[in-house]
Structure formats: structure tokens, C-alpha cells
Design a protein around this motif. Structure first.
Motif, PDB file in Angstrom:
ATOM      1  N   LEU A  69       0.830  -1.202   0.000  1.00  0.00           N
ATOM      2  CA  LEU A  69       0.000   0.000   0.000  1.00  0.00           C
ATOM      3  C   LEU A  69       0.863   1.250   0.000  1.00  0.00           C
ATOM      4  CD1 LEU A  69      -0.160   1.394   3.156  1.00  0.00           C
ATOM      5  CD2 LEU A  69      -1.106  -0.890   3.548  1.00  0.00           C
ATOM      6  N   THR A  70       0.238   2.361  -0.424  1.00  0.00           N
ATOM      7  CA  THR A  70       0.884   3.668  -0.384  1.00  0.00           C
ATOM      8  C   THR A  70       0.287   4.492   0.742  1.00  0.00           C
ATOM      9  OG1 THR A  70       1.248   3.639  -2.774  1.00  0.00           O
ATOM     10  CG2 THR A  70       1.406   5.769  -1.674  1.00  0.00           C
ATOM     11  N   LEU A  71       1.127   4.949   1.653  1.00  0.00           N
ATOM     12  CA  LEU A  71       0.725   5.759   2.798  1.00  0.00           C
ATOM     13  C   LEU A  71       1.240   7.178   2.579  1.00  0.00           C
ATOM     14  CD1 LEU A  71      -0.343   6.140   5.722  1.00  0.00           C
ATOM     15  CD2 LEU A  71       1.877   5.300   6.527  1.00  0.00           C
ATOM     16  N   ALA A  72       0.336   8.160   2.583  1.00  0.00           N
ATOM     17  CA  ALA A  72       0.714   9.542   2.290  1.00  0.00           C
ATOM     18  C   ALA A  72       0.432  10.449   3.478  1.00  0.00           C
ATOM     19  CB  ALA A  72      -0.052  10.045   1.072  1.00  0.00           C
TER      20      ALA A  72
ATOM     21  N   VAL B 196       6.247   5.818  11.927  1.00  0.00           N
ATOM     22  CA  VAL B 196       5.911   4.843  12.975  1.00  0.00           C
ATOM     23  C   VAL B 196       4.826   3.894  12.470  1.00  0.00           C
ATOM     24  CG1 VAL B 196       4.952   4.547  15.287  1.00  0.00           C
ATOM     25  CG2 VAL B 196       6.599   6.385  14.847  1.00  0.00           C
ATOM     26  N   LEU B 197       3.806   4.432  11.803  1.00  0.00           N
ATOM     27  CA  LEU B 197       2.746   3.575  11.272  1.00  0.00           C
ATOM     28  C   LEU B 197       3.291   2.634  10.199  1.00  0.00           C
ATOM     29  CD1 LEU B 197      -0.278   6.045  10.915  1.00  0.00           C
ATOM     30  CD2 LEU B 197       0.331   4.580  12.842  1.00  0.00           C
ATOM     31  N   GLN B 198       4.203   3.132   9.378  1.00  0.00           N
ATOM     32  CA  GLN B 198       4.819   2.285   8.358  1.00  0.00           C
ATOM     33  C   GLN B 198       5.462   1.060   9.004  1.00  0.00           C
ATOM     34  OE1 GLN B 198       8.427   3.852   6.505  1.00  0.00           O
ATOM     35  NE2 GLN B 198       7.720   3.129   4.498  1.00  0.00           N
ATOM     36  N   GLN B 199       6.185   1.277  10.100  1.00  0.00           N
ATOM     37  CA  GLN B 199       6.832   0.165  10.789  1.00  0.00           C
ATOM     38  C   GLN B 199       5.804  -0.779  11.406  1.00  0.00           C
ATOM     39  OE1 GLN B 199      10.008  -0.672  10.739  1.00  0.00           O
ATOM     40  NE2 GLN B 199       9.531  -2.491  11.973  1.00  0.00           N
ATOM     41  N   GLN B 200       4.768  -0.227  12.052  1.00  0.00           N
ATOM     42  CA  GLN B 200       3.746  -1.072  12.678  1.00  0.00           C
ATOM     43  C   GLN B 200       3.010  -1.908  11.639  1.00  0.00           C
ATOM     44  OE1 GLN B 200       1.297   1.605  14.990  1.00  0.00           O
ATOM     45  NE2 GLN B 200       2.794   1.767  16.647  1.00  0.00           N
ATOM     46  N   LEU B 201       2.702  -1.308  10.500  1.00  0.00           N
ATOM     47  CA  LEU B 201       2.004  -2.051   9.442  1.00  0.00           C
ATOM     48  C   LEU B 201       2.903  -3.108   8.813  1.00  0.00           C
ATOM     49  CD1 LEU B 201       0.134   0.964   7.809  1.00  0.00           C
ATOM     50  CD2 LEU B 201      -0.945  -0.953   8.991  1.00  0.00           C
ATOM     51  N   ARG B 202       4.180  -2.794   8.661  1.00  0.00           N
ATOM     52  CA  ARG B 202       5.103  -3.789   8.121  1.00  0.00           C
ATOM     53  C   ARG B 202       5.205  -5.005   9.028  1.00  0.00           C
ATOM     54  NH1 ARG B 202      10.055   0.087   5.856  1.00  0.00           N
ATOM     55  NH2 ARG B 202       9.189   0.381   3.746  1.00  0.00           N
ATOM     56  N   GLU B 203       5.187  -4.752  10.328  1.00  0.00           N
ATOM     57  CA  GLU B 203       5.248  -5.867  11.274  1.00  0.00           C
ATOM     58  C   GLU B 203       4.020  -6.755  11.174  1.00  0.00           C
ATOM     59  OE1 GLU B 203       5.854  -4.059  15.050  1.00  0.00           O
ATOM     60  OE2 GLU B 203       7.950  -3.490  14.634  1.00  0.00           O
ATOM     61  N   ALA B 204       2.906  -6.194  10.655  1.00  0.00           N
ATOM     62  CA  ALA B 204       1.680  -6.975  10.474  1.00  0.00           C
ATOM     63  C   ALA B 204       1.627  -7.646   9.106  1.00  0.00           C
ATOM     64  CB  ALA B 204       0.470  -6.075  10.653  1.00  0.00           C
ATOM     65  N   GLY B 205       2.649  -7.440   8.279  1.00  0.00           N
ATOM     66  CA  GLY B 205       2.695  -8.111   6.990  1.00  0.00           C
ATOM     67  C   GLY B 205       2.457  -7.233   5.779  1.00  0.00           C
ATOM     68  N   PHE B 206       2.173  -5.954   5.988  1.00  0.00           N
ATOM     69  CA  PHE B 206       1.953  -5.044   4.866  1.00  0.00           C
ATOM     70  C   PHE B 206       3.292  -4.558   4.304  1.00  0.00           C
ATOM     71  CE2 PHE B 206      -1.978  -4.568   7.308  1.00  0.00           C
ATOM     72  CZ  PHE B 206      -2.952  -4.527   6.319  1.00  0.00           C
ATOM     73  N   GLY B 207       3.310  -4.363   2.987  1.00  0.00           N
ATOM     74  CA  GLY B 207       4.389  -3.610   2.378  1.00  0.00           C
ATOM     75  C   GLY B 207       3.933  -2.167   2.256  1.00  0.00           C
ATOM     76  N   VAL B 208       4.739  -1.226   2.727  1.00  0.00           N
ATOM     77  CA  VAL B 208       4.279   0.167   2.826  1.00  0.00           C
ATOM     78  C   VAL B 208       5.263   1.103   2.132  1.00  0.00           C
ATOM     79  CG1 VAL B 208       3.546   2.027   4.354  1.00  0.00           C
ATOM     80  CG2 VAL B 208       3.201  -0.358   5.035  1.00  0.00           C
TER      81      VAL B 208
ATOM     82  N   ALA C  17      -3.838   5.052   1.887  1.00  0.00           N
ATOM     83  CA  ALA C  17      -4.048   5.541   3.256  1.00  0.00           C
ATOM     84  C   ALA C  17      -3.422   6.923   3.382  1.00  0.00           C
ATOM     85  CB  ALA C  17      -3.429   4.582   4.272  1.00  0.00           C
ATOM     86  N   VAL C  18      -4.010   7.746   4.234  1.00  0.00           N
ATOM     87  CA  VAL C  18      -3.530   9.107   4.436  1.00  0.00           C
ATOM     88  C   VAL C  18      -3.516   9.400   5.933  1.00  0.00           C
ATOM     89  CG1 VAL C  18      -3.963  11.559   4.025  1.00  0.00           C
ATOM     90  CG2 VAL C  18      -4.465   9.892   2.223  1.00  0.00           C
ATOM     91  N   VAL C  19      -2.414   9.961   6.410  1.00  0.00           N
ATOM     92  CA  VAL C  19      -2.346  10.479   7.782  1.00  0.00           C
ATOM     93  C   VAL C  19      -2.616  11.975   7.702  1.00  0.00           C
ATOM     94  CG1 VAL C  19      -0.916  10.849   9.804  1.00  0.00           C
ATOM     95  CG2 VAL C  19      -0.688   8.731   8.507  1.00  0.00           C
ATOM     96  N   ALA C  20      -3.647  12.432   8.405  1.00  0.00           N
ATOM     97  CA  ALA C  20      -4.017  13.845   8.352  1.00  0.00           C
ATOM     98  C   ALA C  20      -4.488  14.310   9.719  1.00  0.00           C
ATOM     99  CB  ALA C  20      -5.115  14.076   7.318  1.00  0.00           C
TER     100      ALA C  20
END
Length: 513
Positions: free
Chosen positions: A357-360, A374-386, A407-410
């Protein structure tokens, strides 16, 4: 932030929203004791103009914060509508209101008349996109006497005085709506769109926009005919500095007197006496694209939600200057301060394999890129490529609203546009919402928001808004992360900076050095 955007329906008249009142450090935005001959103030703002200072989009709040524009009403510290250009109002019927204007002048020297006010509101109703405060609302305005304006809504709207405090409903003189050739713009264009509106020298606030240099600088001069009293400062020299470290450096080096939104990471580099921390109604959240990409699957959204630990963000990224996200509405809103929402009926989380996924996010608020990491790392630990993408906000918004990211952090001040939680929910999470970063279109959410919008009693409306919040959270379209406090940097010699939890006001007549 606050963009293209936000819409919809009703609110409440005088509604206690925030746990504390706001005012200038040494007075109010309408400090009538202001003195002649004050020096100019140098101000660093976090967000550059994105729409050439249009009063109908994101820049409406920028104009309001710099003391250029104002509406018929404004919000007080409890979230109630109080007089601004209108000194009083009465309700004639379920749909009709009459507002009595105070004696005031526009910055071009012309009088604020009922016809001018009605014209300004009429132009706002034809703007495209619609001003945030008018989404889902039809409104007509007409002169009704020497100092009176009659405003009629298409349906019953007990929140109209509150709605008219929105920065996007600022009153400008007829000159603002005239094309260069001198004709009135009316509702021109093949699609019926409102042409560009010019707030320079046509507003009513204590400062007038005199000159701009693209998106980097603006020169404001004092408006000596301001109805609320002469401003202390003779003008403002504004710099738009998106980089938070650069803003802080400008304050520390003495290049500016006031720096908006100092990054948490930079607070230790400043004298504690220069810091002003403001609890706000701003919530930082992760918005998941529910219409396309991996998060169109509710089970994948559930997996992302389970992977995220917001508590680490409040303590580590924000260094204690934020509260862990507990819902869409934070602790600054007293009516939402009870038990946190507990959505039921969520789908089971999917097992994640080979999901990329792409996180912006944007860097105008400097904590957001760190949150995203931080979210990128947490999601990667769950198996997502970010894949992480960070831009300046004005270059991110259109793509985010168009669903070009997964996904967007806002960060969103939930009470910014109308001061009404129902309007916020409608604009951000319903099928017709104008600032729907998660692209939510869910019948249960729409029903819950419509039910909340039908409530006129404030306590009942709050309960219904909290129920609608639960319906939104049940979709896993949004994961609340933290409820923010904003930190401004103010040099020791400066007084009267307005600490506004709604983030609509920053510099007022009493702001000075």
C-alpha cells in the motif's frame, strides 16, 4: 487541515463545546483599547495560500487567522455564536432569520449595507466547490430594511447563526466580486461557477491584505476604519514557511515575532517563556481508502486497525503534547469526554500476505511524517508492504481526495468549519461528504448522521453525534491516533496573540509588541 471541502447540515445555537475559553493573552480579538502607532508584527505561518487567497476554500481560515476577514457572527470560547458584523438576530420562523447589522465599513471605504451583505452571501452559495459551512444547505439572503438582512434556509436550520461564523462565509464588499473589466461576476461561467473572488482591500477585519508574493509572503496593513477598534500593530509582515524547523529558526533568530505551530521536536530549542500551548479540537487520524485498493476489503482494514498502537505516538512522537486517540472527538470537547466509543460488529481481520500500500501525509505539520514512519513500521510488522509519500499539503490534497493513495495520515480540527460535530461527520464520512479522505459511503453511517442532524436539543444532538461516531468507527475507515495540542512560538515582547482552540483566530486588534 481544512480544504476544498467540508459540508452539510445543522448545529446548535449556543453550545458549550470546549473545556476552556480562549482569548488574546492580554485581551480579546476585539480589544477596543488598542492604541495608535504600534509597530509592525512579523508572523510565520505554517500553511501557504493554496488557492490564491480564495475565501471559499482552505485559504478562508488563513484570512481569518490573520485578521483580514470576518462574518456576521463568530464563535466564543464555549462554541456559541456571538455578534461580529451582525450585532443581533432574531428567528422569524422555522426557516427565516433577520440579522441586524452594526455600523461598519469595508476596507475599500464603502459601507457594510444589507444589500452588500446579502450579495456576499449569495455569491458564497454559488461558489464551486461550496463553502464548507454550506454543504447540504440552501440559503437565500435579501436586504430587509436599513440595517437588516433576512436569511432564509431551504429546510429548518437552528444552527444558522453558528454556521455564519464559518471563515468561508466572510463578508466582502461588492468590489471583491467584480471582474477586471468592472462588471459584476454574478454566477458566470458555463457551469455556473463563481469566478475568482479578491479579498484584498474588500474585507472588514482589522488588517487588510495589501500585497502578496506568490505563496511565500504577504504584506498586511492596519485598517484604520475597523469597527472593533484600531489595532495596536500598524501591519503584519507574513512569511509562509511550511518547514517547521525553519519556522522555529526564524523565531529563534529574531526574524519573526510569532511562529505558528512550532514542532514538538523544536520546543527544547526555545525559551519556555516563548511557548504557548493550546488544547484544540484537532485529531490526527489514519484514513483508509474504502473504495479502491487493498482497503476496499473491510477485513484488510480491520487488520490495519489491529496493527496500529496509537499510545506510542502520543508519548514518543508528540512527547506528551498530545492525548492518545480515543475517538473522532478529543478531550477538549467536554460533551465527548465520557467513556470511549466501543464499536461492535466489526469484521474479523484478514491474514495479510503480499499486500502493498501507499501511505501519504504532509509536512506542514512536522509531526505527521514521523507519525507516518511509525505507522509504516507497525504495518510492516503486520505483513503489509508500505511505500511512504510525503508532500507539502497544497500538493497532496487533491490527490488524497481523489483516492490516489491507499491511506492518508491527516490532522483535522473537527470543529473548524461550523463548530457542529454533525456537520463535521457529514462532510468527512458520508456519501456526499466534501472532505471524505477515507471515501466512505456506508448506508448505516449516512442514517446515523442524518439522525443526529435531525436533533435540535443540544444534549440529544451530542448523544446522536456520538452514536454516529461509533457507526463511522465500525467501518474501520478511520483510525484515530492522537488529539493534538498546538504549540505557538511568541517572542517575549509580544502580547495579545489569540489562543483559539478552533484555530480560526490568531492575530487580533490587541496583538502587539
Amino acid at each position: 487541515m481544512h480544504p476544498v471541502r467540508r459540508r452539510w447540515a445543522a448545529a446548535l445555537l449556543l453550545l458549550p463545546l470546549l473545556s476552556g475559553c480562549f482569548a488574546a493573552r492580554d485581551g480579546s480579538p476585539y480589544d477596543t483599547g488598542a492604541a495608535v502607532g504600534g509597530g509592525r508584527l512579523r508572523v510565520a505561518m505554517a500553511f501557504p495560500p493554496a488557492e490564491r487567497f480564495s475565501p471559499y476554500g482552505a485559504d478562508a481560515t488563513l484570512l481569518s487567522r490573520l485578521g483580514v476577514t470576518e462574518g456576521l457572527t463568530r464563535l466564543d470560547g464555549n462554541g456559541g455564536a456571538v455578534p461580529a458584523l451582525a450585532e443581533s438576530w432574531t428567528r422569524e420562523s422555522a426557516r427565516g432569520w433577520v440579522f441586524t447589522l452594526r455600523e461598519a465599513r469595508f476596507q475599500d471605504g464603502t459601507e457594510v449595507t444589507p444589500a452588500a451583505v446579502a450579495g456576499a452571501l449569495t455569491h458564497a452559495t454559488h461558489a464551486d466547490p461550496a463553502p464548507a459551512a454550506l454543504t447540504g444547505v440552501t440559503l437565500t439572503a435579501e436586504a430587509a430594511g436599513k440595517r437588516r438582512v433576512r436569511i432564509t434556509t431551504g429546510t429548518t436550520d437552528s444552527a444558522l447563526p453558528l454556521r455564519l461564523a464559518g471563515p468561508s462565509l466572510a463578508i466582502l464588499s461588492p468590489k471583491a466580486y467584480r471582474a477586471k473589466g468592472g462588471t459584476d461576476r454574478a454566477r458566470g461561467g458555463a457551469a455556473g461557477r463563481e469566478a475568482a473572488v479578491d479579498p484584498a482591500g474588500t474585507a472588514t477585519g482589522p488588517f487588510t491584505l495589501a500585497r502578496t508574493t506568490g505563496t511565500t509572503r504577504a504584506i498586511l496593513r492596519r485598517f484604520d476604519g475597523y469597527w472593533g477598534g484600531l489595532a495596536h500593530a500598524s501591519g503584519l509582515d507574513v512569511r509562509f514557511i511550511a518547514d517547521g524547523t525553519a519556522r522555529t529558526n526564524a523565531l529563534r533568530s529574531g526574524e519573526v515575532d510569532i511562529a505558528e505551530a512550532v514542532p514538538v521536536s523544536q520546543t527544547a530549542t526555545l525559551d519556555a517563556a516563548t511557548l504557548r500551548e493550546v488544547p484544540t479540537a484537532r485529531t490526527t487520524a489514519l484514513f483508509l481508502n474504502t473504495r479502491s485498493g487493498p482497503f476496499a476489503d473491510p477485513a484488510v482494514r480491520a487488520a490495519a486497525r489491529r496493527a496500529i498502537d496509537p499510545s506510542a505516538l502520543a508519548e514518543d512522537v508528540y512527547e506528551g503534547h498530545a492525548d492518545t486517540g480515543r475517538g473522532l472527538f478529543g478531550p477538549a470537547l467536554t460533551w465527548a469526554a465520557g467513556a470511549p466509543p466501543r464499536p461492535s460488529g466489526r469484521p474479523a481481520a484478514a491474514r495479510i500476505r503480499h499486500t502493498t500500500l501507499t501511505l501519504a501525509t504532509y509536512d506542514n505539520r512536522p509531526e505527521l511524517p514521523e507519525v507516518a514512519q511509525v505507522l509504516q513500521q507497525q504495518l510492516r510488522e503486520a505483513g503489509f508492504g508500505v511505500k511512504l509519500e510525503v508532500r507539502e499539503y497544497s500538493r497532496l490534497e487533491a490527490d488524497a481526495l481523489a483516492g490516489k493513495f491507499d491511506a492518508v495520515v491527516a490532522a483535522r480540527n473537527t470543529m473548524l468549519d461550523t463548530g457542529d460535530p454533525v456537520s463535521y461527520l457529514a462532510d468527512d464520512f458520508t456519501c456526499d461528504g466534501g472532505y471524505n479522505l477515507a471515501r466512505v459511503c456506508d448506508k448505516a453511517v449516512d442514517r446515523a448522521v442524518a439522525e443526529a442532524g435531525s436533533r435540535a436539543d443540544s444534549a440529544a444532538r451530542h448523544r446522536a453525534a456520538l452514536a454516529a461516531q461509533t457507526a463511522v468507527l465500525r467501518t474501520d475507515a478511520v483510525v484515530p491516533l492522537v488529539h493534538q495540542r498546538i504549540i505557538h512560538g511568541v517572542r517575549r515582547a509580544v502580547r495579545g496573540v489569540v489562543l483559539d482552540p478552533y484555530e480560526r483566530t490568531f492575530v487580533g486588534t490587541g496583538t502587539r509588541r
